[in-house]
Design a protein around this motif. Sequence first.
Motif, PDB file in Angstrom:
ATOM      1  N   ARG A   4       0.853  -1.194   0.000  1.00 41.57           N
ATOM      2  CA  ARG A   4       0.000   0.000   0.000  1.00 41.57           C
ATOM      3  C   ARG A   4       0.885   1.239   0.000  1.00 41.57           C
ATOM      4  O   ARG A   4       1.879   1.312   0.729  1.00 41.57           O
ATOM      5  N   GLU A   5       0.501   2.210  -0.829  1.00 42.75           N
ATOM      6  CA  GLU A   5       1.335   3.404  -1.007  1.00 42.75           C
ATOM      7  C   GLU A   5       0.769   4.566  -0.190  1.00 42.75           C
ATOM      8  O   GLU A   5      -0.439   4.832  -0.202  1.00 42.75           O
ATOM      9  N   PHE A   6       1.686   5.266   0.504  1.00 45.34           N
ATOM     10  CA  PHE A   6       1.284   6.372   1.372  1.00 45.34           C
ATOM     11  C   PHE A   6       2.172   7.585   1.117  1.00 45.34           C
ATOM     12  O   PHE A   6       3.283   7.469   0.602  1.00 45.34           O
ATOM     13  N   THR A   7       1.654   8.744   1.506  1.00 43.33           N
ATOM     14  CA  THR A   7       2.480   9.946   1.493  1.00 43.33           C
ATOM     15  C   THR A   7       2.167  10.764   2.737  1.00 43.33           C
ATOM     16  O   THR A   7       1.011  10.777   3.206  1.00 43.33           O
ATOM     17  N   CYS A   8       3.190  11.412   3.262  1.00 41.89           N
ATOM     18  CA  CYS A   8       3.032  12.201   4.483  1.00 41.89           C
ATOM     19  C   CYS A   8       3.528  13.620   4.221  1.00 41.89           C
ATOM     20  O   CYS A   8       4.729  13.840   4.034  1.00 41.89           O
ATOM     21  N   LEU A  63       1.418  16.223   8.596  1.00 43.83           N
ATOM     22  CA  LEU A  63      -0.014  16.283   8.320  1.00 43.83           C
ATOM     23  C   LEU A  63      -0.581  14.860   8.339  1.00 43.83           C
ATOM     24  O   LEU A  63       0.176  13.883   8.396  1.00 43.83           O
ATOM     25  N   PRO A  64      -1.906  14.711   8.296  1.00 50.49           N
ATOM     26  CA  PRO A  64      -2.484  13.365   8.249  1.00 50.49           C
ATOM     27  C   PRO A  64      -1.920  12.547   7.080  1.00 50.49           C
ATOM     28  O   PRO A  64      -1.719  13.071   5.983  1.00 50.49           O
ATOM     29  N   VAL A  65      -1.653  11.276   7.337  1.00 51.41           N
ATOM     30  CA  VAL A  65      -1.123  10.388   6.294  1.00 51.41           C
ATOM     31  C   VAL A  65      -2.203  10.109   5.254  1.00 51.41           C
ATOM     32  O   VAL A  65      -3.367   9.873   5.597  1.00 51.41           O
ATOM     33  N   LEU A  66      -1.812  10.141   3.982  1.00 49.85           N
ATOM     34  CA  LEU A  66      -2.732   9.922   2.871  1.00 49.85           C
ATOM     35  C   LEU A  66      -2.381   8.617   2.171  1.00 49.85           C
ATOM     36  O   LEU A  66      -1.209   8.367   1.867  1.00 49.85           O
ATOM     37  N   GLU A  67      -3.380   7.779   1.918  1.00 52.29           N
ATOM     38  CA  GLU A  67      -3.149   6.563   1.123  1.00 52.29           C
ATOM     39  C   GLU A  67      -3.522   6.829  -0.328  1.00 52.29           C
ATOM     40  O   GLU A  67      -4.547   7.452  -0.621  1.00 52.29           O
ATOM     41  N   ILE A  68      -2.671   6.367  -1.230  1.00 49.34           N
ATOM     42  CA  ILE A  68      -2.842   6.584  -2.662  1.00 49.34           C
ATOM     43  C   ILE A  68      -3.231   5.258  -3.308  1.00 49.34           C
ATOM     44  O   ILE A  68      -2.502   4.266  -3.192  1.00 49.34           O
ATOM     45  N   LYS A  69      -4.379   5.226  -3.982  1.00 52.38           N
ATOM     46  CA  LYS A  69      -4.831   4.002  -4.650  1.00 52.38           C
ATOM     47  C   LYS A  69      -5.100   4.308  -6.123  1.00 52.38           C
ATOM     48  O   LYS A  69      -6.230   4.597  -6.510  1.00 52.38           O
ATOM     49  N   PRO A  70      -4.040   4.271  -6.953  1.00 50.19           N
ATOM     50  CA  PRO A  70      -4.204   4.603  -8.376  1.00 50.19           C
ATOM     51  C   PRO A  70      -4.971   3.523  -9.125  1.00 50.19           C
ATOM     52  O   PRO A  70      -4.875   2.328  -8.800  1.00 50.19           O
ATOM     53  N   ARG A  85       7.066  16.635   1.273  1.00 54.11           N
ATOM     54  CA  ARG A  85       6.262  15.412   1.314  1.00 54.11           C
ATOM     55  C   ARG A  85       7.209  14.224   1.267  1.00 54.11           C
ATOM     56  O   ARG A  85       8.187  14.232   0.512  1.00 54.11           O
ATOM     57  N   VAL A  86       6.923  13.192   2.050  1.00 51.40           N
ATOM     58  CA  VAL A  86       7.738  11.980   2.047  1.00 51.40           C
ATOM     59  C   VAL A  86       6.842  10.812   1.646  1.00 51.40           C
ATOM     60  O   VAL A  86       5.804  10.571   2.262  1.00 51.40           O
ATOM     61  N   ASP A  87       7.258  10.101   0.594  1.00 49.22           N
ATOM     62  CA  ASP A  87       6.474   8.988   0.057  1.00 49.22           C
ATOM     63  C   ASP A  87       6.999   7.662   0.592  1.00 49.22           C
ATOM     64  O   ASP A  87       8.213   7.474   0.741  1.00 49.22           O
ATOM     65  N   SER A  88       6.088   6.734   0.832  1.00 46.40           N
ATOM     66  CA  SER A  88       6.482   5.425   1.344  1.00 46.40           C
ATOM     67  C   SER A  88       5.535   4.348   0.843  1.00 46.40           C
ATOM     68  O   SER A  88       4.452   4.636   0.316  1.00 46.40           O
ATOM     69  N   ILE A  89       5.962   3.102   1.011  1.00 46.52           N
ATOM     70  CA  ILE A  89       5.104   1.964   0.688  1.00 46.52           C
ATOM     71  C   ILE A  89       5.199   0.978   1.843  1.00 46.52           C
ATOM     72  O   ILE A  89       6.273   0.813   2.445  1.00 46.52           O
ATOM     73  N   VAL A  90       4.082   0.360   2.178  1.00 44.71           N
ATOM     74  CA  VAL A  90       4.042  -0.589   3.284  1.00 44.71           C
ATOM     75  C   VAL A  90       3.717  -1.966   2.712  1.00 44.71           C
ATOM     76  O   VAL A  90       2.683  -2.156   2.059  1.00 44.71           O
ATOM     77  N   LEU A 134      -0.604  17.339  -0.980  1.00 42.60           N
ATOM     78  CA  LEU A 134      -0.389  18.174   0.203  1.00 42.60           C
ATOM     79  C   LEU A 134      -1.631  18.983   0.595  1.00 42.60           C
ATOM     80  O   LEU A 134      -2.020  18.987   1.771  1.00 42.60           O
ATOM     81  N   PRO A 135      -2.291  19.684  -0.338  1.00 44.29           N
ATOM     82  CA  PRO A 135      -3.511  20.404   0.047  1.00 44.29           C
ATOM     83  C   PRO A 135      -4.613  19.488   0.576  1.00 44.29           C
ATOM     84  O   PRO A 135      -5.370  19.880   1.475  1.00 44.29           O
ATOM     85  N   MET A 136      -4.692  18.249   0.040  1.00 39.30           N
ATOM     86  CA  MET A 136      -5.692  17.303   0.547  1.00 39.30           C
ATOM     87  C   MET A 136      -5.408  16.931   1.997  1.00 39.30           C
ATOM     88  O   MET A 136      -6.321  16.837   2.826  1.00 39.30           O
ATOM     89  N   GLU A 137      -4.145  16.698   2.303  1.00 40.18           N
ATOM     90  CA  GLU A 137      -3.764  16.356   3.676  1.00 40.18           C
ATOM     91  C   GLU A 137      -4.034  17.529   4.621  1.00 40.18           C
ATOM     92  O   GLU A 137      -4.461  17.338   5.763  1.00 40.18           O
ATOM     93  N   ALA A 138      -3.762  18.732   4.137  1.00 39.60           N
ATOM     94  CA  ALA A 138      -4.023  19.916   4.956  1.00 39.60           C
ATOM     95  C   ALA A 138      -5.521  20.055   5.252  1.00 39.60           C
ATOM     96  O   ALA A 138      -5.916  20.358   6.389  1.00 39.60           O
ATOM     97  N   ARG A 139      -6.354  19.801   4.243  1.00 43.42           N
ATOM     98  CA  ARG A 139      -7.805  19.876   4.451  1.00 43.42           C
ATOM     99  C   ARG A 139      -8.243  18.866   5.508  1.00 43.42           C
ATOM    100  O   ARG A 139      -9.117  19.146   6.331  1.00 43.42           O
ATOM    101  N   ALA A 140      -7.641  17.680   5.481  1.00 39.99           N
ATOM    102  CA  ALA A 140      -7.988  16.651   6.467  1.00 39.99           C
ATOM    103  C   ALA A 140      -7.603  17.073   7.877  1.00 39.99           C
ATOM    104  O   ALA A 140      -8.172  16.587   8.857  1.00 39.99           O
TER     105      ALA A 140
END
Length: 306
Positions: free
Chosen positions: A179-183, A195-202, A252-257, A280-286
């Motif tokens: 699973r791919e995430f960005t912080c 900011l809140p961690v965001l999961e990316i599901k392309p 922003r720091v990208d990671s995969i778990v 980044l703006p999405m995480e800020a809104r969260a």
Amino acid sequence: MKKSLNIGVVYGGWSSEREVSIRSGKNVLKALKEKGYNSRGIDITRDNIKTIVCNNNFDTVFLLTHGRGGEDGTIQGLFESLGINYTGSDVTSSALCMDKILTKYFFSGLYLPTPPYKIVSASPPPEEEYFFPSVIKPRREGSSVGVSILSNRHELQEYLHNNIHLSKEFLLEQYIRGREFTCGIIGTGQRATALPVLEIKPKNTFYDYEAKYTEGKTEFIVPAKISDSLTTEIKELSLKAYRAAGCRDFGRVDSIVSADGTIFLLEINTLPGMTNLSDLPMEARAAGMSYQDLVEKILLSSLERI
């Protein structure tokens, strides 16, 4: 007092990410004006950069030049030489994080978890052993430009033949299924906060350029639906990498778990997109922060250096 400063919002540039840079810049310019700041948009190119930068009396610059020449320390060095304050990371941090091979050395030197990798030239030795499947990336590109997943040596040779114009060296990284995430991070040094961690599901095979900038091509889940302990671990690793790299103001720091819960850091983005679809703006809104407030926080962080 700060709202009377002459702020230049610099975007455009000459990289493959020029279009994204313009979208980011226009969004930020609009937000600054809505906040009451004296700001002006500057679309730079190779032809006009010297005239525009040297003939403007900026108090500070909000820098949004994505890609080569814009976030690799080049334009940062120009502003440093002219004594102009700017948002974002300095020359050294920008150059380090834009270079995917140097970033790997950096992660390894700090014992930060990152997928196994090899460095590949345009003409790799026939006897060299590689791992497949793998992810290949040009050494110095952003927005997933030139990134591809390879299944075998034939695909590697074909890729190198078709993409030699992008780089003389490439990063070949073991493909991690997970699973791919960005912080997203705002601030500098010990005052930097995650900011809140965001999961990316392309919907594509991976989070490529199309998936990043085409509406509907990716599902974004923020805050990510993961355990509190995993959230904390991703944030802590991201902040450690960001601070150690000397990043400033925002990033922003990208990671995969992986399936067994192992976190692997992928890269640090020192000048993340600020478009309507950017992470980044999405995480800020969260986190309860409007786009305008996010832009102002980044600006105020940079103004602490004046």
